[in-house]
Design an enzyme around this catalytic site. Sequence first.
Site, short mmCIF file in Angstrom:
data_model
loop_
_atom_site.label_atom_id
_atom_site.label_comp_id
_atom_site.label_asym_id
_atom_site.label_seq_id
_atom_site.Cartn_x
_atom_site.Cartn_y
_atom_site.Cartn_z
N HIS A 146 1.32 2.58 3.98
CA HIS A 146 0.09 1.57 3.77
C HIS A 146 0.46 0.71 2.41
CE1 HIS A 146 -4.17 0.57 5.12
NE2 HIS A 146 -3.70 -0.35 4.60
N ARG A 183 -4.37 -2.13 11.24
CA ARG A 183 -5.14 -0.83 11.28
C ARG A 183 -4.37 0.01 11.97
NH1 ARG A 183 -6.46 -1.85 6.80
NH2 ARG A 183 -8.60 -2.22 5.88
N ILE A 213 -3.49 -13.64 7.70
CA ILE A 213 -2.02 -12.96 7.75
C ILE A 213 -1.24 -13.29 8.73
CG2 ILE A 213 -1.07 -10.76 7.30
CD1 ILE A 213 -3.67 -9.75 6.03
N GLU A 218 -4.67 8.20 9.10
CA GLU A 218 -4.11 8.06 7.61
C GLU A 218 -4.85 9.23 6.81
OE1 GLU A 218 -3.99 4.42 5.63
OE2 GLU A 218 -3.07 3.53 7.61
C1 DGY Z 1 -6.66 -4.05 3.40
O1 DGY Z 1 -6.84 -4.75 2.27
O2 DGY Z 1 -7.35 -4.02 4.35
C2 DGY Z 1 -5.41 -3.24 3.15
O3 DGY Z 1 -5.32 -2.53 4.25
C3 DGY Z 1 -5.33 -2.77 1.96
O4 DGY Z 1 -4.84 -3.41 1.03
#
Ligand code: DGY
Length: 329
Positions: free
Chosen positions: A287, A240, A160, A269
Site C-alpha cells: 500500500h 482498495r 487517478i 490489510e
Molecule cells: C488513499 O489516499 O486513499 C490511499 O489509499 C492512501 O494514500
Amino acid sequence: MSGKSYKILISRVIPEVGISLLKDKCDLEIYQGEGVIPRQQLLQKIRHVDGLLCLLSESVDRELLDSAPRLKVVSNYAVGYDNIDVSYATEKGIVITNTPDVLTDATADLAWSLILAAARRVAEGDRLMRGKGFPGWSPLFLLGQDLKGKTLGVLGAGRIGTAVVERSRGSNMRILYFDRQTSDVLERDFSARKVSLPELLEKSDIVSIHLPFSRETHHLIDEKAISGMKKSAVLVNTARGPIIDEPELVNALREKRIAAAGLDVYENEPQITPGLTALENVVLTPHIGSATIQTRNDMARITAANLLAVLEGREPEAIVNPQLLKISK
Ligand code: DGY
C-alpha cells in the site's frame, strides 16, 4: 489547557509540514506508538477533541462518532474515505475532509510500476537473481507480455484512472473504461470507449482498478468477473483491496486463468490471503501508492489546512460532505 483555541488528535506521526501548520493554534495530541492507535485509546481520546486527523486504518464509525461530543471535523489523511461513516457524520454535523489531487500522480506512477513489473515479470526475475541465480540468456526464458498496441481497461475514470491512461501514450494503447460517468477527456484525447464491465474484462490486456470502495464495488472482481478475462491478462489494483475477491484471485493466478497481477492493496490489510506470497505471477507492494516524500508532505499540508479551515469557519480545500458547509460557517 494551553490557551490554544482547538484540541486536536492526530492518530499517527505525519510529516512535520502538517504539524507546523497546526501547532500555533491547536493543542495537539499526536499518537506516538508503533502502528495503528489501539481502538480503546482512540475511543477514549476522541471524547475531548474538536478535530481528528486520522488515517485509513482508523474506523470512524457510529461508535466513534457517538463518543465524540465536541468533534467538528475529521480530516482523513487519504483520498479514499471508506473508513468513515460519512452519512452518520453528516447527520451529526461533523465535516469530513480528504486529500484528492495531491496523490494522483504518485498513485498513477505506482499503478504503472505494477503494470510493467507484472507484465515483464520483473519481481520474479529479481527473486531468481537473488536466489538460484542467473541461468544465462535463453530464447524461452522468463517471457512476459508486450504492451505496445494492446488494450488498457481502466475501472474508474476519475483523476487517478485518467492519469494512468495518460501514462499509456508511449505504448499507443487502445483504451476502454468502466465508470458511471462519461469521461470527456478520455474520449476526446484518447479515443477511449465507455463499456460495460464484462466487455472491458473480455477485451482488455491490462485491467487497472481506480474505483472508490463502496457496497457496490465490494468484490466487483469476483470469480465470475475473472473468468471473463483473457488468459494473458494482467490485473492491477492500487485502489482498495476488497474490490477484488482475494481468495478467488489467488485461485485464478495459481491455475493460470489470468497471466499475472500487481497488487498494492489487500482485502484485509495488513493481512494477505494465504497462498498469495507463494505465487510467482503476482507482484506485491505494501500500500505505497501515495508513498513519495513530496506527496506525503502535500497530504500532511492539505489535511492540516482542511482541519484548521473547518474549525475557523472557512471552506476547506477538499470536503466530502459539502452539504455541511453552511452549517460549519
Ligand atoms: C488513499 O489516499 O486513499 C490511499 O489509499 C492512501 O494514500
